[in-house]
Enzyme design. Structure first.
Site, PDB file in Angstrom:
ATOM      1  N   PRO A  14      15.808 -13.724 -57.857  1.00 38.46           N
ATOM      2  CG  PRO A  14      17.933 -13.429 -58.717  1.00 38.46           C
ATOM      3  CD  PRO A  14      16.951 -12.817 -57.759  1.00 38.46           C
ATOM      4  CG  ASN A  15      17.205 -18.466 -61.024  1.00 41.94           C
ATOM      5  OD1 ASN A  15      16.664 -18.617 -62.126  1.00 41.94           O
ATOM      6  ND2 ASN A  15      18.393 -17.940 -60.879  1.00 41.94           N
ATOM      7  CE1 TYR A  27      18.924 -22.578 -52.481  1.00 37.94           C
ATOM      8  CE2 TYR A  27      18.873 -23.643 -54.638  1.00 37.94           C
ATOM      9  CZ  TYR A  27      19.471 -22.772 -53.749  1.00 37.94           C
ATOM     10  OH  TYR A  27      20.604 -22.094 -54.095  1.00 37.94           O
ATOM     11  CB  ALA A  81      21.964 -15.098 -57.522  1.00 40.79           C
ATOM     12  CG  HIS A  84      25.741 -14.174 -52.934  1.00 39.96           C
ATOM     13  ND1 HIS A  84      25.778 -14.210 -51.559  1.00 39.96           N
ATOM     14  CD2 HIS A  84      24.858 -15.147 -53.307  1.00 39.96           C
ATOM     15  CE1 HIS A  84      24.968 -15.177 -51.126  1.00 39.96           C
ATOM     16  NE2 HIS A  84      24.401 -15.754 -52.176  1.00 39.96           N
ATOM     17  CG  ASP A  91      23.815   1.822 -53.273  1.00 39.18           C
ATOM     18  OD1 ASP A  91      24.432   1.556 -52.228  1.00 39.18           O
ATOM     19  OD2 ASP A  91      24.379   2.135 -54.336  1.00 39.18           O
ATOM     20  CD  GLU A 102      20.984 -10.999 -46.167  1.00 37.30           C
ATOM     21  OE1 GLU A 102      21.455 -10.085 -45.438  1.00 37.30           O
ATOM     22  OE2 GLU A 102      21.682 -11.676 -46.926  1.00 37.30           O
ATOM     23  CG  LEU A 105      14.685 -20.921 -49.048  1.00 35.12           C
ATOM     24  CD1 LEU A 105      14.517 -21.158 -50.540  1.00 35.12           C
ATOM     25  CD2 LEU A 105      13.493 -21.472 -48.274  1.00 35.12           C
ATOM     26  CB  SER A 106      20.766 -22.892 -48.473  1.00 32.79           C
ATOM     27  OG  SER A 106      21.196 -21.722 -49.171  1.00 32.79           O
ATOM     28  NE  ARG A 111      24.334 -23.539 -51.199  1.00 36.03           N
ATOM     29  CZ  ARG A 111      23.455 -23.103 -52.110  1.00 36.03           C
ATOM     30  NH1 ARG A 111      22.509 -22.261 -51.749  1.00 36.03           N
ATOM     31  NH2 ARG A 111      23.522 -23.536 -53.351  1.00 36.03           N
ATOM     32  NE  ARG A 115      25.685 -20.854 -53.543  1.00 37.16           N
ATOM     33  CZ  ARG A 115      24.980 -20.600 -54.648  1.00 37.16           C
ATOM     34  NH1 ARG A 115      24.153 -19.592 -54.686  1.00 37.16           N
ATOM     35  NH2 ARG A 115      25.092 -21.383 -55.704  1.00 37.16           N
TER      36      ARG A 115
HETATM   37  O1  CA2 Z   1      19.364 -20.075 -49.719  1.00 31.78           O
HETATM   38  C1  CA2 Z   1      18.797 -19.148 -50.280  1.00 31.78           C
HETATM   39  O2  CA2 Z   1      17.646 -18.791 -50.010  1.00 31.78           O
HETATM   40  C2  CA2 Z   1      19.519 -18.402 -51.421  1.00 31.78           C
HETATM   41  O3  CA2 Z   1      19.168 -17.015 -51.327  1.00 31.78           O
HETATM   42  C3  CA2 Z   1      18.981 -19.007 -52.701  1.00 31.78           C
HETATM   43  C4  CA2 Z   1      19.682 -18.470 -53.956  1.00 31.78           C
HETATM   44  C5  CA2 Z   1      21.191 -18.546 -53.825  1.00 31.78           C
HETATM   45  O4  CA2 Z   1      21.803 -17.919 -54.936  1.00 31.78           O
HETATM   46  C6  CA2 Z   1      21.683 -17.891 -52.542  1.00 31.78           C
HETATM   47  O5  CA2 Z   1      23.083 -18.067 -52.475  1.00 31.78           O
HETATM   48  C7  CA2 Z   1      21.024 -18.509 -51.334  1.00 31.78           C
HETATM   49  C8  CA2 Z   1      19.257 -19.276 -55.177  1.00 31.78           C
HETATM   50  C9  CA2 Z   1      17.797 -19.327 -55.427  1.00 31.78           C
HETATM   51  C10 CA2 Z   1      17.560 -20.230 -56.607  1.00 31.78           C
HETATM   52  O6  CA2 Z   1      16.490 -21.085 -56.308  1.00 31.78           O
HETATM   53  C11 CA2 Z   1      16.356 -22.199 -57.050  1.00 31.78           C
HETATM   54  C12 CA2 Z   1      15.300 -22.994 -56.717  1.00 31.78           C
HETATM   55  C13 CA2 Z   1      15.116 -24.160 -57.400  1.00 31.78           C
HETATM   56  C14 CA2 Z   1      15.970 -24.520 -58.427  1.00 31.78           C
HETATM   57  C15 CA2 Z   1      17.020 -23.708 -58.760  1.00 31.78           C
HETATM   58  C16 CA2 Z   1      17.212 -22.531 -58.066  1.00 31.78           C
END
Ligand code: CA2
Length: 151
Positions: A14-15, A27, A81, A84, A91, A102, A105-106, A111, A115
């Protein structure tokens, strides 16, 4: 296994469709399209196939994981997200028994504490976190090396 028969399913949670448009400080500036294009190039270089899917819906990601065994030998996933929160994704990954890597990016461990825990980490081959878009390319290389070593 002949690597020309390897196909990897790339799942974005998501997102991640917002990449490059919001929060570049966390990101980065790359869009999801950029990341998918780079993975396509890397797949060509490695002699494998990749199919990418982004969804904001947990059930759709579960369906994609369940369906993966028809066509794919490996899964590369940034569950975003859902990493977490989702026992359902964990499953599904455990059920299909397809080697999964897995990526994030961050660096999720640098963080917020919520997370730091990944529900899917115990059912994947390994995790790469903190290298921006390189997490995906490093993850794909590691997954392909792993798959080749298994056959
Ligand atoms: O660091 C990552 O790749 C995450 O999986 C990114 C997720 C975050 O919930 C994880 O803790 C770490 C969030 C992705 C949302 O991406 C966005 C991109 C641009 C603007 C807002 C959100």
């Amino acid at each position: 296994m002949d690597s020309s028969f390897l196909s990897v399913l790339v799942l974005h949670g998501p997102n991640l469709n917002l990449l490059g448009q919001r929060e570049p400080g966390i990101y980065g500036a790359s869009t999801l399209e950029d990341i998918n294009r780079d993975l396509d190039s890397l797949a060509t270089e490695l002699g494998i196939a990749v199919d990418a899917l982004q969804s904001n819906h947990e059930g759709l990601l579960v369906d994609a994981i369940q369906g993966a065994s028809q066509k794919h030998q490996g899964i590369l996933i940034n569950a975003a997200a859902y990493t977490h929160t989702s026992v359902a994704l964990r499953d599904a990954i455990a059920a299909v028994n397809i080697p999964t890597v897995e990526v994030h990016l961050s660096n999720i461990y640098k963080r917020e504490t919520f997370r730091h825990h990944s529900y899917i980490a115990p059912v994947v081959v390994g995790q790469i976190s903190g290298f921006g878009p390189d997490s995906y390319s490093l993850g794909l290389r590691a997954l392909v090396n792993y798959l080749k070593s298994q056959h």
